[in-house]
Motif scaffolding. Structure first.
Motif, PDB file in Angstrom:
ATOM      1  N   THR A   1     -62.486  28.122  53.778  1.00 31.90           N
ATOM      2  CA  THR A   1     -62.718  28.113  55.229  1.00 31.90           C
ATOM      3  C   THR A   1     -63.834  29.083  55.618  1.00 31.90           C
ATOM      4  O   THR A   1     -64.373  28.998  56.701  1.00 31.90           O
ATOM      5  CB  THR A   1     -61.433  28.466  55.996  1.00 31.90           C
ATOM      6  OG1 THR A   1     -60.856  29.639  55.421  1.00 31.90           O
ATOM      7  CG2 THR A   1     -60.454  27.328  55.895  1.00 31.90           C
TER       8      THR A   1
ATOM      9  N   ARG B   1     -57.439  30.381  49.961  1.00 29.99           N
ATOM     10  CA  ARG B   1     -56.944  30.744  51.293  1.00 29.99           C
ATOM     11  C   ARG B   1     -57.065  32.246  51.514  1.00 29.99           C
ATOM     12  O   ARG B   1     -57.480  32.700  52.561  1.00 29.99           O
ATOM     13  CB  ARG B   1     -55.485  30.313  51.440  1.00 29.99           C
ATOM     14  CG  ARG B   1     -55.362  28.813  51.667  1.00 29.99           C
ATOM     15  CD  ARG B   1     -53.926  28.397  51.942  1.00 29.99           C
ATOM     16  NE  ARG B   1     -53.781  26.983  51.601  1.00 29.99           N
ATOM     17  CZ  ARG B   1     -53.068  26.523  50.596  1.00 29.99           C
ATOM     18  NH1 ARG B   1     -52.410  27.359  49.807  1.00 29.99           N
ATOM     19  NH2 ARG B   1     -52.992  25.233  50.366  1.00 29.99           N
TER      20      ARG B   1
ATOM     21  N   GLU C   1     -51.430  19.863  39.018  1.00 33.44           N
ATOM     22  CA  GLU C   1     -50.741  20.509  40.144  1.00 33.44           C
ATOM     23  C   GLU C   1     -50.612  22.017  39.914  1.00 33.44           C
ATOM     24  O   GLU C   1     -50.781  22.817  40.836  1.00 33.44           O
ATOM     25  CB  GLU C   1     -49.348  19.875  40.303  1.00 33.44           C
ATOM     26  CG  GLU C   1     -48.761  20.031  41.682  1.00 33.44           C
ATOM     27  CD  GLU C   1     -49.762  19.722  42.774  1.00 33.44           C
ATOM     28  OE1 GLU C   1     -49.917  20.559  43.664  1.00 33.44           O
ATOM     29  OE2 GLU C   1     -50.413  18.645  42.735  1.00 33.44           O
TER      30      GLU C   1
ATOM     31  N   GLU D   1     -58.808  19.414  49.671  1.00 34.53           N
ATOM     32  CA  GLU D   1     -57.661  19.704  48.803  1.00 34.53           C
ATOM     33  C   GLU D   1     -57.320  18.516  47.923  1.00 34.53           C
ATOM     34  O   GLU D   1     -57.125  18.648  46.716  1.00 34.53           O
ATOM     35  CB  GLU D   1     -56.430  20.078  49.648  1.00 34.53           C
ATOM     36  CG  GLU D   1     -56.428  21.519  50.073  1.00 34.53           C
ATOM     37  CD  GLU D   1     -55.000  22.065  50.225  1.00 34.53           C
ATOM     38  OE1 GLU D   1     -54.050  21.470  49.677  1.00 34.53           O
ATOM     39  OE2 GLU D   1     -54.856  23.105  50.897  1.00 34.53           O
ATOM     40  N   GLU D   2     -57.281  17.352  48.547  1.00 31.46           N
ATOM     41  CA  GLU D   2     -56.972  16.129  47.801  1.00 31.46           C
ATOM     42  C   GLU D   2     -58.073  15.836  46.795  1.00 31.46           C
ATOM     43  O   GLU D   2     -57.808  15.416  45.665  1.00 31.46           O
ATOM     44  CB  GLU D   2     -56.806  14.958  48.782  1.00 31.46           C
ATOM     45  CG  GLU D   2     -56.401  13.636  48.159  1.00 31.46           C
ATOM     46  CD  GLU D   2     -55.017  13.676  47.532  1.00 31.46           C
ATOM     47  OE1 GLU D   2     -54.313  14.691  47.684  1.00 31.46           O
ATOM     48  OE2 GLU D   2     -54.660  12.685  46.863  1.00 31.46           O
TER      49      GLU D   2
ATOM     50  N   LEU E   1     -63.434  23.439  50.356  1.00 33.83           N
ATOM     51  CA  LEU E   1     -62.068  23.970  50.315  1.00 33.83           C
ATOM     52  C   LEU E   1     -61.951  25.302  51.032  1.00 33.83           C
ATOM     53  O   LEU E   1     -60.923  25.606  51.652  1.00 33.83           O
ATOM     54  CB  LEU E   1     -61.674  24.135  48.855  1.00 33.83           C
ATOM     55  CG  LEU E   1     -60.216  23.986  48.482  1.00 33.83           C
ATOM     56  CD1 LEU E   1     -59.707  22.633  48.923  1.00 33.83           C
ATOM     57  CD2 LEU E   1     -60.073  24.150  46.974  1.00 33.83           C
TER      58      LEU E   1
ATOM     59  N   LEU F   1     -59.976  17.953  45.207  1.00 34.38           N
ATOM     60  CA  LEU F   1     -59.846  18.825  44.037  1.00 34.38           C
ATOM     61  C   LEU F   1     -58.729  18.350  43.112  1.00 34.38           C
ATOM     62  O   LEU F   1     -58.892  18.298  41.887  1.00 34.38           O
ATOM     63  CB  LEU F   1     -59.573  20.270  44.485  1.00 34.38           C
ATOM     64  CG  LEU F   1     -59.516  21.285  43.341  1.00 34.38           C
ATOM     65  CD1 LEU F   1     -60.879  21.445  42.693  1.00 34.38           C
ATOM     66  CD2 LEU F   1     -58.992  22.633  43.824  1.00 34.38           C
ATOM     67  N   ARG F   2     -57.600  17.996  43.710  1.00 38.07           N
ATOM     68  CA  ARG F   2     -56.480  17.513  42.893  1.00 38.07           C
ATOM     69  C   ARG F   2     -56.871  16.269  42.106  1.00 38.07           C
ATOM     70  O   ARG F   2     -56.549  16.135  40.929  1.00 38.07           O
ATOM     71  CB  ARG F   2     -55.282  17.174  43.790  1.00 38.07           C
ATOM     72  CG  ARG F   2     -54.545  18.376  44.319  1.00 38.07           C
ATOM     73  CD  ARG F   2     -53.429  17.931  45.281  1.00 38.07           C
ATOM     74  NE  ARG F   2     -53.158  18.925  46.292  1.00 38.07           N
ATOM     75  CZ  ARG F   2     -52.300  19.933  46.138  1.00 38.07           C
ATOM     76  NH1 ARG F   2     -51.641  20.067  45.007  1.00 38.07           N
ATOM     77  NH2 ARG F   2     -52.115  20.811  47.102  1.00 38.07           N
TER      78      ARG F   2
ATOM     79  N   ALA G   1     -53.970  23.547  40.529  1.00 38.86           N
ATOM     80  CA  ALA G   1     -54.219  23.527  41.972  1.00 38.86           C
ATOM     81  C   ALA G   1     -53.429  24.643  42.653  1.00 38.86           C
ATOM     82  O   ALA G   1     -53.939  25.331  43.544  1.00 38.86           O
ATOM     83  CB  ALA G   1     -53.827  22.172  42.556  1.00 38.86           C
TER      84      ALA G   1
ATOM     85  N   CYS H   1     -66.931  20.076  46.358  1.00 36.21           N
ATOM     86  CA  CYS H   1     -65.506  20.013  46.655  1.00 36.21           C
ATOM     87  C   CYS H   1     -64.945  21.414  46.903  1.00 36.21           C
ATOM     88  O   CYS H   1     -64.211  21.640  47.861  1.00 36.21           O
ATOM     89  CB  CYS H   1     -64.788  19.328  45.501  1.00 36.21           C
ATOM     90  SG  CYS H   1     -63.022  19.232  45.704  1.00 36.21           S
TER      91      CYS H   1
ATOM     92  N   LEU I   1     -55.701  27.021  44.972  1.00 33.20           N
ATOM     93  CA  LEU I   1     -55.632  26.860  46.431  1.00 33.20           C
ATOM     94  C   LEU I   1     -55.195  28.135  47.159  1.00 33.20           C
ATOM     95  O   LEU I   1     -55.831  28.505  48.152  1.00 33.20           O
ATOM     96  CB  LEU I   1     -54.736  25.661  46.775  1.00 33.20           C
ATOM     97  CG  LEU I   1     -55.268  24.324  46.248  1.00 33.20           C
ATOM     98  CD1 LEU I   1     -54.312  23.183  46.577  1.00 33.20           C
ATOM     99  CD2 LEU I   1     -56.658  24.032  46.808  1.00 33.20           C
TER     100      LEU I   1
END
Lengths: 202, 202
Positions: free
Chosen positions: B148, B198, B187, B87-88, B146, B90-91, B190, B142, B194
């Motif tokens: 799962t 999920r 942000e 996650e970090e 991310l 990608l940001r 993201a 990356c 994100l």
DNA sequence: CCTACCGATCGGTAGG
DNA sequence: CCTACCGATCGGTAGG
């Protein structure tokens, strides 16, 4: 098929033929790299004859861009008239937008509009911007309808720009043979946006 | 700051000065619309002197694009070395990518790379594509990290292209004064990606 | 790195 | 819509 507002096909007039040939060349080679002689050779007339229909090369570019933007806007306005549910509206707008970028002959006009706007006359830039704003308003309204809680103005105007970017960039990589069809492309982007809207609504 | 691989600033050599001036002009006016005389006037030398450093105008463009792509890749490779959580990662990649597009002087090189690649020599196109593939691989890794559940190859290569598009398009509308700072832009994107990752992992 | 220059090509025009 | 043409400007070169 591309139509003029009077209902005649562009190809049926000499002026229209020049526009179609110019749009294709401007897209393939760029505006500056395309010469009047490139265009007239494609049409099959003498180079000087261009100026029976246009006062300058730039005026051809202006006409191509404005024609492209009118086509885009009128397509989106037709979607609005169908009064679709927000989710369906977004999918249809995205699907149609991809078509504008990749289905000939409209794609030549639209691609030139997107990537040669810097070379437009000031007047044509103003005209295009005016039509573009109306197109953006349609997307914004659709996105507003999608969220179950109101979306802030900053976030909203950012969101539709990010979506436009994701779609418009496809002109740099999309190849109809190798890549998934427009429907899948639209569905993929919808799959990205719709969950995010639901999360932001919680 | 832009550096050459030997550690000297581009501006410290005449050749580098020409590259910096050319990148700025190519970005502002486009490659075809920029003349050798535009560039040499900006640098303060005679137009013929260009050819002490470059064999042709195109060779300047090639050098600008390759320099831009090298800068982008080496930035991303520095991120990889930090071994961040997906996650970090990608940001940070997104934040950095926006910087490449908007922070001078790198943005001139990168924007030219993105929007004038059609005019590059065949050899330079190949070189740029090679470096670009490596940059894309970093993003793909990356994004894989991310999810799962594993992301299919089609969906994966589509996703990073959509993200690139969303970011790259910002050169057409972003204005540092009016629009939110790069952090907020990253942000926002993201926040779009994100939640979708999920959902696709459920 | 400059001066002086050149052939090619460009957008655009005049006259019919 | 064509023929014939033009001034301007372009990328690039020769010689120093």
């Amino acid at each position: 098929m591309k139509k003029k507002s009077n209902g005649q096909y562009l190809e049926s007039s000499r002026r229209g033929e020049i526009l179609v040939a110019a749009a294709e060349l401007f897209r393939a080679k760029g505006y500056e790299a395309t010469t009047i002689r490139d265009i007239t050779t494609a049409v099959g007339i003498a180079s000087g004859s261009t100026f029976c229909h246009f006062r300058s090369k730039r005026e051809i570019l202006d006409a191509v861009a404005i024609e492209g933007m009118r086509h885009v806007l009128s397509g989106a306005e037709a979607v609005v008239r169908r009064s679709l549910a927000p989710e369906e509206c977004l999918r249809v707008l995205m699907r149609q937008h991809i078509g504008f970028l990749h289905d000939p002959p409209a794609r030549d006009f639209v691609t030139v509009l997107l990537y040669e706007s810097r070379a437009l006359s000031v007047a044509a830039q103003k005209e295009v911007r005016l039509l573009m704003t109306r197109y953006e308003e349609i997307w914004k309204a659709c996105l507003q309808g999608l969220a179950t809680v109101p979306v802030g103005p900053v976030r909203e105007s950012l969101l539709h720009r990010l979506l436009f970017g994701a779609l418009n960039w496809s002109v740099h990589w999309y190849s109809p043979g190798d890549d998934p069809p427009p429907e899948v492309l639209a569905e993929e982007l919808a799959g990205l946006v719709l969950p995010a809207m639901r999360v932001s609504a919680e």
